[in-house]
Structure formats: C-alpha cells, structure tokens
Design a protein around this motif. Structure first.
Motif, PDB file in Angstrom:
ATOM      1  N   ALA A  18     -68.997   7.802 -41.948  1.00  0.00           N
ATOM      2  CA  ALA A  18     -69.259   9.241 -41.976  1.00  0.00           C
ATOM      3  C   ALA A  18     -68.089  10.017 -41.378  1.00  0.00           C
ATOM      4  O   ALA A  18     -67.737  11.108 -41.862  1.00  0.00           O
ATOM      5  CB  ALA A  18     -70.546   9.550 -41.206  1.00  0.00           C
ATOM      6  N   TYR A  19     -67.487   9.446 -40.329  1.00  0.00           N
ATOM      7  CA  TYR A  19     -66.329  10.100 -39.710  1.00  0.00           C
ATOM      8  C   TYR A  19     -65.189  10.237 -40.718  1.00  0.00           C
ATOM      9  O   TYR A  19     -64.580  11.316 -40.844  1.00  0.00           O
ATOM     10  CB  TYR A  19     -65.873   9.297 -38.482  1.00  0.00           C
ATOM     11  CG  TYR A  19     -64.496   9.677 -37.990  1.00  0.00           C
ATOM     12  CD1 TYR A  19     -64.288  10.870 -37.313  1.00  0.00           C
ATOM     13  CD2 TYR A  19     -63.399   8.842 -38.235  1.00  0.00           C
ATOM     14  CE1 TYR A  19     -63.023  11.232 -36.880  1.00  0.00           C
ATOM     15  CE2 TYR A  19     -62.137   9.195 -37.801  1.00  0.00           C
ATOM     16  CZ  TYR A  19     -61.946  10.389 -37.127  1.00  0.00           C
ATOM     17  OH  TYR A  19     -60.693  10.741 -36.704  1.00  0.00           O
ATOM     18  N   ILE A  20     -64.914   9.167 -41.466  1.00  0.00           N
ATOM     19  CA  ILE A  20     -63.824   9.228 -42.448  1.00  0.00           C
ATOM     20  C   ILE A  20     -64.188  10.184 -43.586  1.00  0.00           C
ATOM     21  O   ILE A  20     -63.340  10.946 -44.071  1.00  0.00           O
ATOM     22  CB  ILE A  20     -63.499   7.814 -42.974  1.00  0.00           C
ATOM     23  CG1 ILE A  20     -63.008   6.941 -41.820  1.00  0.00           C
ATOM     24  CG2 ILE A  20     -62.440   7.872 -44.074  1.00  0.00           C
ATOM     25  CD1 ILE A  20     -62.766   5.503 -42.185  1.00  0.00           C
TER      26      ILE A  20
ATOM     27  N   LEU B  85     -54.914   8.117 -51.032  1.00  0.00           N
ATOM     28  CA  LEU B  85     -56.167   7.610 -51.593  1.00  0.00           C
ATOM     29  C   LEU B  85     -57.032   8.754 -52.110  1.00  0.00           C
ATOM     30  O   LEU B  85     -57.627   8.671 -53.195  1.00  0.00           O
ATOM     31  CB  LEU B  85     -56.933   6.798 -50.532  1.00  0.00           C
ATOM     32  CG  LEU B  85     -56.274   5.493 -50.080  1.00  0.00           C
ATOM     33  CD1 LEU B  85     -57.022   4.909 -48.880  1.00  0.00           C
ATOM     34  CD2 LEU B  85     -56.237   4.476 -51.213  1.00  0.00           C
ATOM     35  N   VAL B  86     -57.118   9.836 -51.337  1.00  0.00           N
ATOM     36  CA  VAL B  86     -57.946  10.980 -51.738  1.00  0.00           C
ATOM     37  C   VAL B  86     -57.400  11.631 -53.003  1.00  0.00           C
ATOM     38  O   VAL B  86     -58.157  12.112 -53.852  1.00  0.00           O
ATOM     39  CB  VAL B  86     -58.024  11.997 -50.578  1.00  0.00           C
ATOM     40  CG1 VAL B  86     -58.636  13.319 -51.040  1.00  0.00           C
ATOM     41  CG2 VAL B  86     -58.832  11.416 -49.416  1.00  0.00           C
ATOM     42  N   ALA B  87     -56.073  11.624 -53.155  1.00  0.00           N
ATOM     43  CA  ALA B  87     -55.446  12.252 -54.327  1.00  0.00           C
ATOM     44  C   ALA B  87     -55.461  11.359 -55.555  1.00  0.00           C
ATOM     45  O   ALA B  87     -55.138  11.820 -56.656  1.00  0.00           O
ATOM     46  CB  ALA B  87     -54.002  12.626 -53.986  1.00  0.00           C
TER      47      ALA B  87
ATOM     48  N   ALA C 288     -66.018   8.202 -52.143  1.00  0.00           N
ATOM     49  CA  ALA C 288     -66.697   7.091 -51.468  1.00  0.00           C
ATOM     50  C   ALA C 288     -65.788   5.868 -51.390  1.00  0.00           C
ATOM     51  O   ALA C 288     -65.746   5.173 -50.365  1.00  0.00           O
ATOM     52  CB  ALA C 288     -67.994   6.751 -52.200  1.00  0.00           C
ATOM     53  N   GLU C 289     -65.051   5.604 -52.463  1.00  0.00           N
ATOM     54  CA  GLU C 289     -64.131   4.453 -52.445  1.00  0.00           C
ATOM     55  C   GLU C 289     -62.970   4.702 -51.482  1.00  0.00           C
ATOM     56  O   GLU C 289     -62.567   3.791 -50.754  1.00  0.00           O
ATOM     57  CB  GLU C 289     -63.607   4.187 -53.852  1.00  0.00           C
ATOM     58  CG  GLU C 289     -64.647   3.606 -54.791  1.00  0.00           C
ATOM     59  CD  GLU C 289     -64.138   3.470 -56.214  1.00  0.00           C
ATOM     60  OE1 GLU C 289     -64.583   2.548 -56.921  1.00  0.00           O
ATOM     61  OE2 GLU C 289     -63.298   4.311 -56.632  1.00  0.00           O
ATOM     62  N   ALA C 290     -62.434   5.925 -51.480  1.00  0.00           N
ATOM     63  CA  ALA C 290     -61.345   6.243 -50.552  1.00  0.00           C
ATOM     64  C   ALA C 290     -61.806   6.070 -49.109  1.00  0.00           C
ATOM     65  O   ALA C 290     -61.085   5.511 -48.272  1.00  0.00           O
ATOM     66  CB  ALA C 290     -60.847   7.670 -50.789  1.00  0.00           C
ATOM     67  N   ALA C 291     -63.028   6.517 -48.816  1.00  0.00           N
ATOM     68  CA  ALA C 291     -63.551   6.387 -47.457  1.00  0.00           C
ATOM     69  C   ALA C 291     -63.801   4.919 -47.110  1.00  0.00           C
ATOM     70  O   ALA C 291     -63.553   4.487 -45.978  1.00  0.00           O
ATOM     71  CB  ALA C 291     -64.840   7.197 -47.320  1.00  0.00           C
TER      72      ALA C 291
END
Length: 423
Positions: free
Chosen positions: A219-221, A240-242, A249-252
């Motif tokens: 949750a923090y990420i 990863l987010v980009a 969810a996968e990036a986190a």
C-alpha cells in the motif's frame, strides 16, 4: 496423487524411457519437515546436515504429513533449480516447516509483479523490466556513489562512538539507502517499511501478521505512484510506472519485491559477515594484509553463511527424474541452500571458512531462471562495505560476549538482530 512404492531393497523402475534406481526406504524412515534449529552460529542445523546421507530424499510436509522431497546436495539442488519443470508459480499448500507459506492464508497467489513466484512467460516478461538495471556494467557506474554512502555511514559510526550497534548503524542503512535511491523511494520513510519488511520474514509471527505487513508495504508503494506519475525521475519506479506494458499493480509488486529483497539479504550478510570475520582472526588478518582478496572473501562468506536458510520451494509440473529419483507431478520439493553450499562432494572441507579456496559455484543466490536479479548489487555493497569498515576500524571488536549476540534463527533470512561493537 500416486506415490512410489517404498521397499527395503533397491528396485529399478522404468519411466519416461529412463531406468531409475529408487532409493530404498520405509515409511518409518521418512523424516517430517526440514530441521531449522541450529547448534552453532554459522553451521546449518546438525539434523539437516545428517540428512545429506541421501542428498535428495523424501520428507513429510506440514500440516498433514503429505510426502514430498528435500534436496540437501549441491548437484541435486542445482539440477532442480535449473529445471523449468519445477514451478515457482504453483500454490505452496504444504510447507517443509511448521510455518505455512506466506501466501497460503489468503488467495494462495502472490501480488501481481512479485515475479519470484511466477513462471515463464510471465516471469520472463516481468524480470526483463528490471534486469537491465542490475547488469555488471550498469552497476559498475554506481560504485562511487555506493562508496560515498558507506563513507557517510562510517562517519556516523565515528560520531556515535567509541561504540555502536553495527546492525542498526551500518549493516541495515547501507543497503536501504542504496535500494531506496535506485527505486526512488524516500529514505525518510524507511522506519515503517523496514519494520514491515522484517515482519514479513518473521517466522515467529502468524501468517496473517506476515501478510498484513506485506500489505502495508504494498500500500505504501501504491500511494507513491500518483506522485511519481506527476513528477517522474530517473529512478526505477518512475520507469516502471511509465511502462505501458505494466499495470500500476504490477509496478507496485515489482517495487515491493526489490525494496524488501534489496535490503534484507545484504544487511544480514554485512552483519553476520562482520561477526564471522571477528570470530575467524586468521582469515581476518589475511584479509587486512591483502585487501585485494575482498571479492573472493565475499564469495566465500556467501557460501559459508548462506543467510537464505529456510529453503527454496518448487512444485513438479510433470513427472521428472533427478539423479535417479522420480519426482511425481504435483509433489513439493524444497532445496536447502545452506547444506548444498556445505556439500563435501562440491567443496573440500566445506565447514571451514577459507579465503584461499575457490568458492565459485555456490548457490547463495539460487540458480537458474530465478537466480537473484540483484546479486551483483549485493556483491558490490559487501565488497565496498566490509572493505571500508575494516579499513576505518583496525581495532574493531565485539563490545559484548559473542554468546550475547542475538541470532536471527526466527527469521526467514538468517543473521544477527544486533551487534554491539567498539573500536
């Protein structure tokens, strides 16, 4: 599920076109679980080492006593970890220890992106997203910055001195600072995620408590993602987010895996490695007189200490033969890395810490498709961290009797909880 028939004499059975010798055994001789209780600070449990008489053998798994397999030999462990017919992505409904697998209590599935519990092609897709960051060439460029971080922590030790806890003041902050900067996670938030990371691998906690701790880190990420998307940087989470091929969810999930693995294992190798050096004065003196020996010494420490001590689990996807043993589809297999790295068939005098040996081939980082993606980073942190520590404190010594150093026998990653030193 069908199992082999066990007799008191060797039998030969034909399967998959291969003649296989089945290990003689009887139901009474099958041990329950993988021994975890250590008698010494550095050696694997004696009861586990004793099982090496059969380097691949059947054991009973918790909780119902279902039979599976335990590999304690180097060749057998390497063969299993390299064989794609042994899956990491299957639900581990049985466990070689009384503590269930962390994902058993809830969905039996790891979070999206937590790719060590995926199999190809999903594992391949996700691992490729970060593998390029951990190449030797890329990490070589990071060495000066890692050295700067180590220098800062040594300066902090001096200010706290003439004594300090080496774990909380040095072994844990060094890899935490490095992985936080690489990921783009604020180091100021470390107290909470370090506490939750420790709870995730606490074998004395309930599986529900471990899952809740993992949920807090995840949750923090997740809550970092909107800020990263609005203000991206050059860090790994921003990349990863980009990435249009990855969901949030996968990036986190990838971030969770790297954040936890990036500091827990290296921190414990730095702490336990320093303790073992102080307890092996001949090896320490050799290292002080020849600092160029440090890369070899780190490999030998990785082999000798093997902090990942609760076994790597796999499930056979199909009937598979390993060194003459037939492992049936669906059966659980646990690889005991700590005994594989002490296998006398692979390493001469394996219970001796010896910086003159060639320790290559050890399995401290696993083997095969799932071999630790961050192993080169861990090596660099250990070489620089231990090297600079010994150089800065030529009189480094324990501040308490060694028997008072609390060991992490209760954690999935072995090491020391604290280590008071003086100089």
């Amino acid at each position: 599920m069908t199992y082999l028939v066990w007799t008191c004499s060797p039998i030969i059975t034909a399967h998959l076109g291969v003649l296989m010798t089945v290990q003689p055994s009887s139901p009474e001789s099958i041990p329950t679980g993988m021994p975890m209780e250590r008698e010494t600070r550095y050696d694997p449990p004696a009861a586990l080492t004793a099982l090496q008489t059969h380097p691949l053998r059947r054991i009973k798994y918790y909780p119902e006593g279902v039979e599976g397999w335990l590999a304690t030999g180097h060749a057998e462990s390497r063969a299993i970890l390299a064989d794609p017919r042994f899956a990491s992505g299957e639900p581990f409904v049985h466990s070689p220890t009384e503590m269930p697998h962390i994902f058993v209590a809830f969905s039996q599935q790891a979070p999206p992106g937590f790719f060590i519990f995926d199999d190809p092609p999903e594992h391949t897709r996700l691992r490729r997203k970060v593998a390029g960051v951990f190449t030797v060439k890329r990490l070589k460029k990071l060495e000066p910055h890692i050295a700067h971080i180590v220098d800062q922590r040594i300066a902090a030790l001096r200010e706290a001195g003439p004594g300090a806890d080496l774990v909380s003041q040095f072994a844990l902050p060094v890899p935490s600072l490095v992985i936080c900067e690489m990921l783009g996670v604020p180091y100021a938030d470390r107290d909470q995620f370090e506490r939750d990371s420790a709870a995730m691998i606490d074998l004395s906690a309930s599986v529900e408590e471990r899952n809740e701790a993992m949920g807090r880190v995840l949750a923090y990420i997740h809550q970092l993602i909107p800020r990263i998307r609005a203000n991206p940087g050059s860090d790994m989470l921003s990349a990863l987010v980009a990435d249009p091929d990855l969901s949030d969810a996968e990036a986190a999930g990838i971030g969770l895996l790297l954040l936890v693995a990036g500091h827990e294992t290296t921190a414990n190798m730095l702490g336990l490695g320093a303790l073992s050096l102080l307890e092996h004065p001949e090896q320490l003196a050799q290292l002080r007189s020849n600092p160029d020996l440090m890369p070899t010494a780190v490999e030998e420490l990785l082999r000798y200490l093997t902090v990942a001590h609760n076994g790597i689990m796999r499930v056979a996807k199909e009937d598979t033969e390993v060194n003459g043993h037939l492992i049936r589809a669906g059966e659980h297999v646990t690889v005991a890395l700590q005994t594989a790295n002490r296998d006398p068939a692979q390493f001469d005098q394996p219970d001796k810490l010896d910086f003159d040996r060639d320790p290559r081939g050890h399995l401290a980082f696993g083997h095969g498709l799932h071999q630790c993606v961050g192993q080169q980073l861990a090596r660099i942190e250990m070489v620089i961290g231990l090297g600079k520590l010994l150089e800065a404190f030529p009189q480094l010594r324990l501040a308490v009797p060694v028997e008072d150093i609390p060991l992490r026998s209760d954690m999935a990653i072995y090491g020391v909880h604290s280590m008071p030193v003086e100089w």
